[in-house]
Design a protein around this motif. Structure first.
Motif, PDB file in Angstrom:
ATOM      1  N   GLY A 292      52.437  37.466  42.248  1.00  0.00           N
ATOM      2  CA  GLY A 292      53.694  37.167  42.910  1.00  0.00           C
ATOM      3  C   GLY A 292      53.926  37.988  44.158  1.00  0.00           C
ATOM      4  O   GLY A 292      54.861  37.740  44.910  1.00  0.00           O
ATOM      5  N   ALA A 293      53.076  38.970  44.405  1.00  0.00           N
ATOM      6  CA  ALA A 293      53.165  39.785  45.614  1.00  0.00           C
ATOM      7  C   ALA A 293      51.846  39.676  46.377  1.00  0.00           C
ATOM      8  O   ALA A 293      50.781  39.543  45.780  1.00  0.00           O
ATOM      9  CB  ALA A 293      53.440  41.239  45.264  1.00  0.00           C
ATOM     10  N   PHE A 294      51.955  39.700  47.694  1.00  0.00           N
ATOM     11  CA  PHE A 294      50.750  39.766  48.517  1.00  0.00           C
ATOM     12  C   PHE A 294      51.027  40.791  49.604  1.00  0.00           C
ATOM     13  O   PHE A 294      51.676  40.492  50.610  1.00  0.00           O
ATOM     14  CB  PHE A 294      50.395  38.402  49.105  1.00  0.00           C
ATOM     15  CG  PHE A 294      48.994  38.359  49.662  1.00  0.00           C
ATOM     16  CD1 PHE A 294      47.884  38.433  48.830  1.00  0.00           C
ATOM     17  CD2 PHE A 294      48.771  38.268  51.022  1.00  0.00           C
ATOM     18  CE1 PHE A 294      46.603  38.425  49.334  1.00  0.00           C
ATOM     19  CE2 PHE A 294      47.489  38.253  51.550  1.00  0.00           C
ATOM     20  CZ  PHE A 294      46.404  38.338  50.693  1.00  0.00           C
ATOM     21  N   ARG A 295      50.536  41.997  49.377  1.00  0.00           N
ATOM     22  CA  ARG A 295      50.896  43.132  50.219  1.00  0.00           C
ATOM     23  C   ARG A 295      49.853  43.378  51.305  1.00  0.00           C
ATOM     24  O   ARG A 295      48.653  43.225  51.093  1.00  0.00           O
ATOM     25  CB  ARG A 295      51.047  44.393  49.361  1.00  0.00           C
ATOM     26  CG  ARG A 295      52.175  44.319  48.336  1.00  0.00           C
ATOM     27  CD  ARG A 295      52.425  45.681  47.718  1.00  0.00           C
ATOM     28  NE  ARG A 295      51.304  46.135  46.927  1.00  0.00           N
ATOM     29  CZ  ARG A 295      51.187  45.933  45.605  1.00  0.00           C
ATOM     30  NH1 ARG A 295      52.135  45.258  44.964  1.00  0.00           N
ATOM     31  NH2 ARG A 295      50.142  46.388  44.939  1.00  0.00           N
ATOM     32  N   GLY A 296      50.358  43.791  52.457  1.00  0.00           N
ATOM     33  CA  GLY A 296      49.504  44.250  53.541  1.00  0.00           C
ATOM     34  C   GLY A 296      49.800  45.702  53.821  1.00  0.00           C
ATOM     35  O   GLY A 296      50.079  46.489  52.920  1.00  0.00           O
ATOM     36  N   GLY A 297      49.695  46.078  55.109  1.00  0.00           N
ATOM     37  CA  GLY A 297      50.005  47.451  55.480  1.00  0.00           C
ATOM     38  C   GLY A 297      48.893  48.423  55.194  1.00  0.00           C
ATOM     39  O   GLY A 297      49.150  49.596  54.938  1.00  0.00           O
ATOM     40  N   PHE A 298      47.640  47.951  55.246  1.00  0.00           N
ATOM     41  CA  PHE A 298      46.523  48.865  54.988  1.00  0.00           C
ATOM     42  C   PHE A 298      45.345  48.521  55.893  1.00  0.00           C
ATOM     43  O   PHE A 298      45.268  47.440  56.480  1.00  0.00           O
ATOM     44  CB  PHE A 298      46.101  48.835  53.513  1.00  0.00           C
ATOM     45  CG  PHE A 298      45.599  47.499  53.017  1.00  0.00           C
ATOM     46  CD1 PHE A 298      44.277  47.106  53.190  1.00  0.00           C
ATOM     47  CD2 PHE A 298      46.458  46.620  52.360  1.00  0.00           C
ATOM     48  CE1 PHE A 298      43.816  45.885  52.723  1.00  0.00           C
ATOM     49  CE2 PHE A 298      46.015  45.388  51.892  1.00  0.00           C
ATOM     50  CZ  PHE A 298      44.690  45.023  52.072  1.00  0.00           C
ATOM     51  N   THR A 299      44.421  49.483  55.995  1.00  0.00           N
ATOM     52  CA  THR A 299      43.160  49.310  56.712  1.00  0.00           C
ATOM     53  C   THR A 299      42.026  49.444  55.709  1.00  0.00           C
ATOM     54  O   THR A 299      42.058  50.338  54.854  1.00  0.00           O
ATOM     55  CB  THR A 299      43.010  50.363  57.817  1.00  0.00           C
ATOM     56  OG1 THR A 299      44.049  50.181  58.787  1.00  0.00           O
ATOM     57  CG2 THR A 299      41.660  50.264  58.509  1.00  0.00           C
ATOM     58  N   VAL A 300      41.033  48.586  55.804  1.00  0.00           N
ATOM     59  CA  VAL A 300      39.931  48.623  54.849  1.00  0.00           C
ATOM     60  C   VAL A 300      38.610  48.448  55.592  1.00  0.00           C
ATOM     61  O   VAL A 300      38.483  47.599  56.470  1.00  0.00           O
ATOM     62  CB  VAL A 300      40.102  47.541  53.758  1.00  0.00           C
ATOM     63  CG1 VAL A 300      40.204  46.140  54.361  1.00  0.00           C
ATOM     64  CG2 VAL A 300      38.981  47.604  52.732  1.00  0.00           C
ATOM     65  N   ASP A 301      37.631  49.276  55.251  1.00  0.00           N
ATOM     66  CA  ASP A 301      36.279  49.165  55.788  1.00  0.00           C
ATOM     67  C   ASP A 301      35.506  48.186  54.905  1.00  0.00           C
ATOM     68  O   ASP A 301      35.275  48.465  53.731  1.00  0.00           O
ATOM     69  CB  ASP A 301      35.597  50.531  55.808  1.00  0.00           C
ATOM     70  CG  ASP A 301      34.236  50.507  56.512  1.00  0.00           C
ATOM     71  OD1 ASP A 301      33.565  49.454  56.479  1.00  0.00           O
ATOM     72  OD2 ASP A 301      33.841  51.539  57.080  1.00  0.00           O
ATOM     73  N   MET A 302      35.110  47.047  55.476  1.00  0.00           N
ATOM     74  CA  MET A 302      34.382  46.041  54.722  1.00  0.00           C
ATOM     75  C   MET A 302      32.958  45.878  55.234  1.00  0.00           C
ATOM     76  O   MET A 302      32.331  44.839  55.039  1.00  0.00           O
ATOM     77  CB  MET A 302      35.141  44.709  54.739  1.00  0.00           C
ATOM     78  CG  MET A 302      36.509  44.789  54.083  1.00  0.00           C
ATOM     79  SD  MET A 302      37.430  43.221  54.011  1.00  0.00           S
ATOM     80  CE  MET A 302      36.505  42.327  52.755  1.00  0.00           C
ATOM     81  N   GLY A 303      32.437  46.937  55.866  1.00  0.00           N
ATOM     82  CA  GLY A 303      31.086  46.873  56.404  1.00  0.00           C
ATOM     83  C   GLY A 303      30.040  46.562  55.360  1.00  0.00           C
ATOM     84  O   GLY A 303      29.064  45.856  55.633  1.00  0.00           O
ATOM     85  N   ASP A 304      30.221  47.092  54.150  1.00  0.00           N
ATOM     86  CA  ASP A 304      29.247  46.858  53.090  1.00  0.00           C
ATOM     87  C   ASP A 304      29.412  45.503  52.428  1.00  0.00           C
ATOM     88  O   ASP A 304      28.522  45.060  51.697  1.00  0.00           O
ATOM     89  CB  ASP A 304      29.353  47.957  52.029  1.00  0.00           C
ATOM     90  CG  ASP A 304      28.666  49.241  52.456  1.00  0.00           C
ATOM     91  OD1 ASP A 304      27.896  49.211  53.436  1.00  0.00           O
ATOM     92  OD2 ASP A 304      28.905  50.281  51.813  1.00  0.00           O
TER      93      ASP A 304
END
Length: 435
Positions: A292-304
């Motif tokens: 019921g929630a879809f939160r943002g407000g973050f940075t994520v390294d998805m290189g792998d």
């Protein structure tokens, strides 16, 4: 952003076999000393191209009538002979097969589609030359590539793996067929989980391969033993149904993707957990439930796990705050420039984005109707199809490109989420009006 969460049991998704595991297992079985059976391999454009490319190198691959098992009769060595191998769109064929051919004896050419020819192979060609093979490439260090093979001695060299981990993978898998141990030093490695997957699978086929120091891999010239190998469901493909569960407030389970999975892309579920989804992983399966929630407000390294960054970026407009993905510069050299493709399509939807060489930030917004330009890239099509479950008026200019890894993708998305809209070509119609 809040969504209603129905109290329903988890839906079991039908995810096809892993492309990464299927093509690696095909090559290792081709090099093994007898016949291996691959269980539940992916049957798609890419894996069929890889299988047919192996046939061009003299390897016999016999699918069962239902294609649930592929029997591969190994050569016990590198290939012998001459010929031209057609790689189609399959990057794995263009990166894995030349090192295998170089361990054999003969003259082998490798060609591909215009899309594949646009992708570089020069780091691989350079490494093979240093190992003693005679290799030529087309203009700009691209296909066509030609290998005049007299076996490879092995030895030590440094590998540029910043553009793609597939170069390192191809060399590692050829290592057991060389005349002496191979030691590869990799100053900077992208997509590390794919290397871990490769080494684990090589060991299943009897190879001795280890990371002897950080960024240093040693493979001994043991050859390969045939083995029967089940293929896991594709974790990259599973990212789409997991993301769909998160944004629709439903629960989706993928059996066969559990704690012991060889695929790093299963870590995409950890990213979904940061958005508020509930994730449960057991030995047998992984389940994602939208809360019921879809939160943002973050940075994520998805290189792998860069094959899944598009899945997150496409649904990021639904979050309650911006989401930034970084470490993905090598995604610009895939089937398309994936960062630019995502940015352009989001802007066409009226979504604010910013990008740099290896990052993208997506801001919250309400997507406007638009036609998604897929660039013949299956992952662009599948990622924006997930967004289309929650956004009106999204269509795809090339829905059929999903056949590269998941020919039945649109049908499966509709089966799992019948109350939502599934983007294809042309006009969208409400689910209840579809026959």
């Amino acid at each position: 952003m809040t969504i209603a969460v129905p109290a329903t049991p988890a839906l079991d998704a039908r995810i096809p076999g892993s492309k990464s595991l299927t093509n690696r297992a095909l090559l290792l079985a081709a090099a093994a000393d007898s016949t291996s059976a691959l269980g539940a391999p992916l049957v798609s454009v890419d894996t069929t191209a890889f299988r047919e490319a192996l046939s061009g190198l003299g390897v016999r691959v016999e699918p069962s009538d239902d294609h649930l098992v592929w029997h591969v009769t190994g050569l016990g060595r590198g290939p012998v002979g001459t010929g031209t191998v057609w790689c189609a769109d399959a990057g794995t064929a263009a990166r894995f097969l030349p090192p295998f051919a170089a361990t054999g004896l003969g003259d082998f050419g490798f060609e591909g589609s215009d899309q594949l020819t646009a992708r570089p192979v020069s780091p691989l060609a350079h490494a093979l030359r240093l190992l003693g093979s005679e290799v030529t490439t087309g203009p700009g260090g691209r296909l066509p590539l030609r290998v005049r093979a007299q076996g490879l001695d092995g030895g030590a060299l440094t590998v540029d793996s910043t553009l793609s981990s597939q170069f390192l993978t191809g060399l590692l898998m050829a290592g057991p067929l060389m005349r002496r141990p191979l030691t590869l030093t990799v100053p900077r490695l992208v997509s590390r989980p794919y290397i871990d997957m490769t080494i684990a699978l090589m060991r299943r086929f009897g190879a001795e391969a280890d990371e002897t120091a950080p960024g240093e891999f040693t493979v001994r010239p043991t050859g390969y033993r045939s083995t029967d190998t089940p293929i896991e469901p594709d974790a990259s493909t599973a990212s789409y149904v997991f993301a769909a569960a998160a944004i629709t407030g439903t629960s989706v389970r993928v059996a066969g993707l559990g704690r012991g999975s060889l695929q790093g892309d299963l870590r995409f579920t950890e990213v979904l957990a940061r958005t508020g989804a509930r994730v449960e992983t057991t030995d047998e399966a992984t389940t994602v439930t939208g809360t019921g929630a879809f939160r943002g407000g973050f940075t994520v390294d998805m290189g792998d796990i860069s094959d899944t960054f598009m899945t997150l970026a496409a649904i990021a407009p639904l979050a309650d705050a911006p989401i930034t993905v970084n470490g993905i510069g090598h995604a610009r050299l895939k089937e398309s420039d994936r960062i630019s493709a995502v940015e352009d399509n989001l802007r066409a939807l009226g979504i604010r984005t910013e990008t740099g060489h290896d990052w993208i930030t997506v801001h919250p917004g309400t997507p406007a109707p638009a036609r998604i330009v897929c660039h013949r890239d299956h992952r662009i099509a599948m990622a924006f199809s997930v967004l289309g479950l929650r956004a009106e008026g999204i269509t795809l200019d090339d829905p059929g490109c999903v056949a590269k890894t998941f020919p039945g993708f649109h049908e499966e998305l509709h089966r799992l989420f019948p109350r939502h809209r599934v983007p294809t070509a042309g006009l969208l119609v409400p689910a209840e009006d579809r026959s």
